[in-house]
Design a protein around this motif. Structure first.
Motif, PDB file in Angstrom:
ATOM      1  N   LYS A  44      12.849  66.030   7.968  1.00  0.00           N
ATOM      2  CA  LYS A  44      13.708  65.097   7.878  1.00  0.00           C
ATOM      3  C   LYS A  44      14.924  65.406   9.091  1.00  0.00           C
ATOM      4  O   LYS A  44      15.462  64.739   9.389  1.00  0.00           O
ATOM      5  CB  LYS A  44      14.324  64.954   6.545  1.00  0.00           C
ATOM      6  N   LEU A  45      15.013  66.757   9.380  1.00  0.00           N
ATOM      7  CA  LEU A  45      15.811  67.201  10.244  1.00  0.00           C
ATOM      8  C   LEU A  45      15.534  67.162  11.703  1.00  0.00           C
ATOM      9  O   LEU A  45      16.129  67.759  12.608  1.00  0.00           O
ATOM     10  CB  LEU A  45      16.132  68.794   9.919  1.00  0.00           C
ATOM     11  N   LEU A  46      14.146  66.840  12.025  1.00  0.00           N
ATOM     12  CA  LEU A  46      13.510  66.701  13.408  1.00  0.00           C
ATOM     13  C   LEU A  46      13.339  65.316  14.031  1.00  0.00           C
ATOM     14  O   LEU A  46      12.540  65.300  14.760  1.00  0.00           O
ATOM     15  CB  LEU A  46      12.216  67.497  13.046  1.00  0.00           C
ATOM     16  N   HIS A  47      14.110  64.330  13.353  1.00  0.00           N
ATOM     17  CA  HIS A  47      13.747  63.018  13.796  1.00  0.00           C
ATOM     18  C   HIS A  47      14.279  63.099  15.365  1.00  0.00           C
ATOM     19  O   HIS A  47      13.877  61.936  16.058  1.00  0.00           O
ATOM     20  CB  HIS A  47      14.353  61.888  12.967  1.00  0.00           C
ATOM     21  N   HIS A  48      15.143  63.796  15.732  1.00  0.00           N
ATOM     22  CA  HIS A  48      15.558  63.697  17.030  1.00  0.00           C
ATOM     23  C   HIS A  48      14.686  64.254  18.169  1.00  0.00           C
ATOM     24  O   HIS A  48      14.753  64.019  19.335  1.00  0.00           O
ATOM     25  CB  HIS A  48      16.924  64.619  17.200  1.00  0.00           C
ATOM     26  N   VAL A  49      13.689  65.109  17.716  1.00  0.00           N
ATOM     27  CA  VAL A  49      12.666  65.536  18.610  1.00  0.00           C
ATOM     28  C   VAL A  49      10.968  64.930  18.142  1.00  0.00           C
ATOM     29  O   VAL A  49      10.272  64.943  19.061  1.00  0.00           O
ATOM     30  CB  VAL A  49      12.514  66.955  18.610  1.00  0.00           C
ATOM     31  N   ILE A  50      10.989  64.460  16.781  1.00  0.00           N
ATOM     32  CA  ILE A  50       9.577  63.834  16.519  1.00  0.00           C
ATOM     33  C   ILE A  50       9.936  62.735  16.030  1.00  0.00           C
ATOM     34  O   ILE A  50      10.473  62.530  14.718  1.00  0.00           O
ATOM     35  CB  ILE A  50       8.998  64.598  15.382  1.00  0.00           C
ATOM     36  N   PRO A  51       9.428  61.381  16.603  1.00  0.00           N
ATOM     37  CA  PRO A  51       9.828  60.131  15.888  1.00  0.00           C
ATOM     38  C   PRO A  51       9.410  60.112  14.400  1.00  0.00           C
ATOM     39  O   PRO A  51       8.227  60.530  14.122  1.00  0.00           O
ATOM     40  CB  PRO A  51       9.074  59.540  16.755  1.00  0.00           C
ATOM     41  N   LYS A  52       9.946  59.237  13.827  1.00  0.00           N
ATOM     42  CA  LYS A  52       9.859  59.242  12.252  1.00  0.00           C
ATOM     43  C   LYS A  52       8.342  58.786  12.044  1.00  0.00           C
ATOM     44  O   LYS A  52       7.640  59.410  11.096  1.00  0.00           O
ATOM     45  CB  LYS A  52      10.672  58.253  11.427  1.00  0.00           C
ATOM     46  N   ASP A  53       7.722  57.840  12.678  1.00  0.00           N
ATOM     47  CA  ASP A  53       6.491  57.314  12.621  1.00  0.00           C
ATOM     48  C   ASP A  53       5.521  58.123  12.978  1.00  0.00           C
ATOM     49  O   ASP A  53       4.118  57.793  12.658  1.00  0.00           O
ATOM     50  CB  ASP A  53       6.289  55.941  12.956  1.00  0.00           C
ATOM     51  N   GLU A  54       5.700  59.342  13.554  1.00  0.00           N
ATOM     52  CA  GLU A  54       4.991  60.212  14.245  1.00  0.00           C
ATOM     53  C   GLU A  54       4.861  61.566  13.379  1.00  0.00           C
ATOM     54  O   GLU A  54       4.051  62.501  14.022  1.00  0.00           O
ATOM     55  CB  GLU A  54       4.796  60.579  15.746  1.00  0.00           C
ATOM     56  N   MET A  55       5.741  61.687  12.394  1.00  0.00           N
ATOM     57  CA  MET A  55       5.846  62.877  11.901  1.00  0.00           C
ATOM     58  C   MET A  55       4.769  63.536  11.080  1.00  0.00           C
ATOM     59  O   MET A  55       4.111  62.684  10.318  1.00  0.00           O
ATOM     60  CB  MET A  55       7.137  62.616  10.661  1.00  0.00           C
ATOM     61  N   SER A  56       4.306  64.628  11.514  1.00  0.00           N
ATOM     62  CA  SER A  56       3.242  65.117  10.691  1.00  0.00           C
ATOM     63  C   SER A  56       3.216  66.751  10.446  1.00  0.00           C
ATOM     64  O   SER A  56       4.215  67.439  11.444  1.00  0.00           O
ATOM     65  CB  SER A  56       1.943  64.895  11.301  1.00  0.00           C
ATOM     66  N   THR A  57       2.524  67.486   9.857  1.00  0.00           N
ATOM     67  CA  THR A  57       2.578  68.952   9.673  1.00  0.00           C
ATOM     68  C   THR A  57       2.234  69.438  11.214  1.00  0.00           C
ATOM     69  O   THR A  57       2.633  70.420  11.608  1.00  0.00           O
ATOM     70  CB  THR A  57       1.560  69.401   8.584  1.00  0.00           C
ATOM     71  N   GLN A  58       1.138  68.710  11.609  1.00  0.00           N
ATOM     72  CA  GLN A  58       0.803  69.206  12.883  1.00  0.00           C
ATOM     73  C   GLN A  58       1.860  69.361  14.157  1.00  0.00           C
ATOM     74  O   GLN A  58       1.991  70.031  14.718  1.00  0.00           O
ATOM     75  CB  GLN A  58      -0.393  68.483  13.571  1.00  0.00           C
ATOM     76  N   LYS A  59       2.658  68.216  13.951  1.00  0.00           N
ATOM     77  CA  LYS A  59       3.795  68.045  15.034  1.00  0.00           C
ATOM     78  C   LYS A  59       4.774  68.832  14.683  1.00  0.00           C
ATOM     79  O   LYS A  59       5.367  69.583  15.819  1.00  0.00           O
ATOM     80  CB  LYS A  59       4.542  66.487  14.848  1.00  0.00           C
ATOM     81  N   ILE A  60       4.933  69.274  13.452  1.00  0.00           N
ATOM     82  CA  ILE A  60       6.212  70.387  13.314  1.00  0.00           C
ATOM     83  C   ILE A  60       5.654  71.718  13.530  1.00  0.00           C
ATOM     84  O   ILE A  60       6.292  72.308  14.081  1.00  0.00           O
ATOM     85  CB  ILE A  60       6.453  70.146  11.455  1.00  0.00           C
ATOM     86  N   LYS A  61       4.477  72.071  13.257  1.00  0.00           N
ATOM     87  CA  LYS A  61       3.849  73.259  13.711  1.00  0.00           C
ATOM     88  C   LYS A  61       4.087  73.423  15.245  1.00  0.00           C
ATOM     89  O   LYS A  61       4.679  74.491  15.626  1.00  0.00           O
ATOM     90  CB  LYS A  61       2.335  73.516  13.122  1.00  0.00           C
ATOM     91  N   ALA A  62       3.786  72.556  15.900  1.00  0.00           N
ATOM     92  CA  ALA A  62       3.713  72.691  17.613  1.00  0.00           C
ATOM     93  C   ALA A  62       4.920  72.606  17.869  1.00  0.00           C
ATOM     94  O   ALA A  62       5.500  73.451  18.747  1.00  0.00           O
ATOM     95  CB  ALA A  62       3.205  71.279  18.053  1.00  0.00           C
ATOM     96  N   TYR A  63       6.102  71.926  17.326  1.00  0.00           N
ATOM     97  CA  TYR A  63       7.469  72.097  17.578  1.00  0.00           C
ATOM     98  C   TYR A  63       8.082  73.561  17.164  1.00  0.00           C
ATOM     99  O   TYR A  63       8.926  74.041  18.100  1.00  0.00           O
ATOM    100  CB  TYR A  63       8.260  71.405  16.870  1.00  0.00           C
ATOM    101  N   LEU A  64       7.555  74.157  16.018  1.00  0.00           N
ATOM    102  CA  LEU A  64       8.364  75.352  15.662  1.00  0.00           C
ATOM    103  C   LEU A  64       7.736  76.483  16.674  1.00  0.00           C
ATOM    104  O   LEU A  64       8.482  77.493  17.103  1.00  0.00           O
ATOM    105  CB  LEU A  64       7.655  75.616  14.464  1.00  0.00           C
ATOM    106  N   LYS A  65       6.619  76.177  17.282  1.00  0.00           N
ATOM    107  CA  LYS A  65       6.154  77.149  18.332  1.00  0.00           C
ATOM    108  C   LYS A  65       7.033  77.193  19.583  1.00  0.00           C
ATOM    109  O   LYS A  65       6.949  78.101  20.375  1.00  0.00           O
ATOM    110  CB  LYS A  65       4.701  76.970  18.694  1.00  0.00           C
TER     111      LYS A  65
END
Length: 389
Positions: free
Chosen positions: A242-263
């Motif tokens: 919920k804190l990452l909507h500025h970098v990952i669009p809400k409709d594209e949010m997934s664990t895969q996308k969050i992990k990629a961003y953390l890297k």
């Protein structure tokens, strides 16, 4: 001006109120509706899970007695007896269930029966028995000073209050106070030196293991350690997505996308983000498969997690959902969603699974399960099955 006021009042009145009472969590489906038409996982899978489920259910102290289905109560013994009769009609088990069980629909999101279905899985991650630069996050056992209070024991004394299921904390003198949050444990090292470490893993992988609740740690010599949920620090779960909507669009949010961003973050930036979720999970060593909240082993495609405040652990249910399908093992976006209704068992719970409109489905182990669970966020229908009186 009056028109605007009327519209606002109408919109407010149409909004679904939050579920607060167990009595309102379930109701019988209207008319002669029989939604149980297909079990997409097949009879062999169902009866194998049913057998294991009944065996553990008889001993589990976390299956409440009586079992509560909204305004309907049924003794644990009677429910088990009803489940034990299903194999007598193995060839026509769906017809038998439709004939001998009443169907109840959950409170739902926008209307009765509607649930937001997500997924969880058992990850396999690399780790070390000692702290290294790469594997710097410990997986802790439950500390001895962690205290859990079952508030249901006190509910009858305070009926005018809405009680949570339990409180978790530690004693400060004779007063129960909140336990350490994620920042205090990871940054301030409040548990360091207490000999609680089961293994050491990557910090981001540890965070997602906390969310899944169980997993397998593989060491350099190929030895494996199975760990499962043992306790939680009592702080509410906060989804960092919920804190990452500025970098990952809400409709594209997934664990895969969050992990990629953390890297893409530095270690300090990554930890600052992870600290936004104060919830922290403690683990125990497992000798076999991951164990659910109610004590049963997880069953791929059959185990569900719901809010144990409102829904009965040990119950048989029917989940009518769609699952993601992918073109290949590397794809992050599903190529299609297919309808896969199935009988399921309410065996688990989770920090993010709260309210009368949420369900989490266990997808299994490894990469394929992660691929599905990581993107699973789909509206579906959930029904509970209650033996006819």
């Amino acid at each position: 001006m009056k028109k605007i006021l009327v519209i606002c009042l109408l919109l407010t009145s149409c909004a679904r109120t939050k579920l607060n009472r167990v009595e309102d969590a379930l109701r019988p489906v209207k008319g002669n509706m029989r939604p149980i038409t297909r079990d997409s996982l097949g009879a062999d899978s169902f009866f194998a899970t049913l057998k294991k489920h009944i065996e553990v259910m008889k001993q589990s102290k976390l299956v409440r007695d009586p079992m509560v289905f909204g305004k309907k109560l049924i003794s644990k013994a009677d429910y088990i007896a009803a489940l034990e009769k299903i194999p007598e009609s193995k060839e026509n088990y769906l017809a038998y269930i439709n004939e001998h069980f009443d169907v109840m629909e959950v409170y739902g999101r926008n209307q009765w029966g509607d649930v937001l279905a997500t997924g969880y899985y058992e990850p396999l991650l690399n780790g070390s028995r000692t702290k290294t630069e790469r594997f710097s996050a410990p997986l802790y056992k439950a500390p001895e000073d962690l205290i859990t209070v079952d508030l249901k024991l006190f509910e009858s004394m305070f009926k005018r209050y809405d009680f949570p299921a339990q409180l978790t904390g530690k004693l400060k003198g004779k007063t129960l106070v909140p336990y350490f949050d994620r920042k205090e444990i990871d940054i301030d090292k409040k548990l360091e030196g207490k000999n609680l470490e089961l293994a050491w893993v990557d910090p981001a992988e540890a965070f997602f293991l906390h969310i899944q609740g169980s997993g397998v740690v593989r060491f350099e010599n190929d030895e494996e350690l199975h760990v499962g949920y043992d306790a939680q620090n009592g702080h509410p779960y906060q989804a960092i997505g919920k804190l990452l909507h500025h970098v990952i669009p809400k409709d594209e949010m997934s664990t895969q996308k969050i992990k990629a961003y953390l890297k893409t973050l530095t270690k300090e930036q990554q930890q600052d983000l992870l600290n936004k979720n104060p919830s922290y999970v403690f683990f125990k060593k497992l000798e076999g498969e991951a164990i659910t909240y109610a004590g049963m082993e997880v069953s791929e495609g059959r185990t569900i997690a719901t809010d144990n405040v409102f829904f009965p652990k040990g119950a048989l249910a029917y989940l009518d959902i769609e699952e993601p399908q992918f073109e290949n093992k590397m794809a992050e976006v599903p190529s299609q969603w297919i309808k896969v209704p199935r009988l399921v068992f309410d065996q688990d719970t989770g920090g993010a699974i709260k309210g009368g409109d949420r369900v989490d489905l266990y997808f299994g182990k490894g990469d394929e399960a992660f691929q599905k669970a990581g993107v699973m966020k789909r509206m579906g229908k959930l029904y509970y099955l209650v033996p006819k009186q």
